[in-house]
Design a protein around this motif. Structure first.
Motif, PDB file in Angstrom:
ATOM      1  N   VAL A  16       0.195  -0.807  -0.212  1.00 49.20           N
ATOM      2  CA  VAL A  16      -0.053   0.211  -0.058  1.00 49.20           C
ATOM      3  C   VAL A  16       1.020   1.699  -0.137  1.00 49.20           C
ATOM      4  O   VAL A  16       0.228   2.082  -1.027  1.00 49.20           O
ATOM      5  N   ILE A  19       1.429   2.430  -3.705  1.00 45.42           N
ATOM      6  CA  ILE A  19       0.533   2.945  -4.259  1.00 45.42           C
ATOM      7  C   ILE A  19       0.334   4.519  -4.068  1.00 45.42           C
ATOM      8  O   ILE A  19       0.821   4.967  -4.668  1.00 45.42           O
ATOM      9  N   VAL A  20      -0.100   4.212  -2.492  1.00 46.95           N
ATOM     10  CA  VAL A  20       0.481   5.872  -1.895  1.00 46.95           C
ATOM     11  C   VAL A  20       1.255   7.003  -1.821  1.00 46.95           C
ATOM     12  O   VAL A  20       0.624   7.870  -1.514  1.00 46.95           O
ATOM     13  N   ILE A  31      -1.067   6.429  -6.611  1.00 51.78           N
ATOM     14  CA  ILE A  31      -2.056   6.554  -6.872  1.00 51.78           C
ATOM     15  C   ILE A  31      -1.933   8.011  -5.915  1.00 51.78           C
ATOM     16  O   ILE A  31      -1.747   7.465  -4.704  1.00 51.78           O
ATOM     17  N   LYS A  35      -4.542   6.843   2.724  1.00 54.97           N
ATOM     18  CA  LYS A  35      -4.952   5.195   2.613  1.00 54.97           C
ATOM     19  C   LYS A  35      -5.845   4.950   2.743  1.00 54.97           C
ATOM     20  O   LYS A  35      -7.005   3.473   2.083  1.00 54.97           O
ATOM     21  N   TRP A  38      -8.168   4.866  -0.187  1.00 54.53           N
ATOM     22  CA  TRP A  38      -7.539   3.520  -0.961  1.00 54.53           C
ATOM     23  C   TRP A  38      -8.112   2.353  -0.595  1.00 54.53           C
ATOM     24  O   TRP A  38      -8.845   2.111  -1.107  1.00 54.53           O
ATOM     25  N   TYR A  39      -8.141   1.833   0.377  1.00 50.15           N
ATOM     26  CA  TYR A  39      -9.193   1.044   1.188  1.00 50.15           C
ATOM     27  C   TYR A  39     -10.799   1.538   1.058  1.00 50.15           C
ATOM     28  O   TYR A  39     -11.232   0.257   0.587  1.00 50.15           O
ATOM     29  N   TYR A  47     -11.374   0.157  -6.593  1.00 51.84           N
ATOM     30  CA  TYR A  47      -9.771  -0.261  -6.521  1.00 51.84           C
ATOM     31  C   TYR A  47      -9.980  -1.995  -6.232  1.00 51.84           C
ATOM     32  O   TYR A  47     -10.548  -2.361  -5.656  1.00 51.84           O
TER      33      TYR A  47
END
Length: 79
Positions: A16, A19-20, A31, A35, A38-39, A47
């Protein structure tokens, strides 16, 4: 001998923070969202879901993240 230009990429996984991003550790975001966002996007189906590598380790396939980035780029060009 087959010299096709469509060679398969080796399997790669992102955690993660890859990604973030992680500012404290100098990891740039693929991206740039939190977090939490994202989740939330995973729960909403926006996603890709992670792959469990072990009981306590989840990661995302690079191909799934690449496809997501491509989709986001295409949407922004249409707007």
């Amino acid at each position: 001998m087959n010299t096709s230009n469509t060679e398969a990429k080796p399997a790669r996984y992102y955690r993660v923070k890859d990604i973030v991003g992680d500012v404290k550790n100098g990891i740039p975001a693929i991206i740039p969202i939190s977090k939490t966002a994202w989740y939330r996007g995973i729960r909403e189906g926006k996603y890709p879901k992670p792959v469990k590598l072990s009981e306590r380790t989840s990661a995302w396939r690079s191909t799934d993240i690449d496809a997501l980035v491509e989709r986001i780029n295409n949407q922004s060009q249409e707007a």
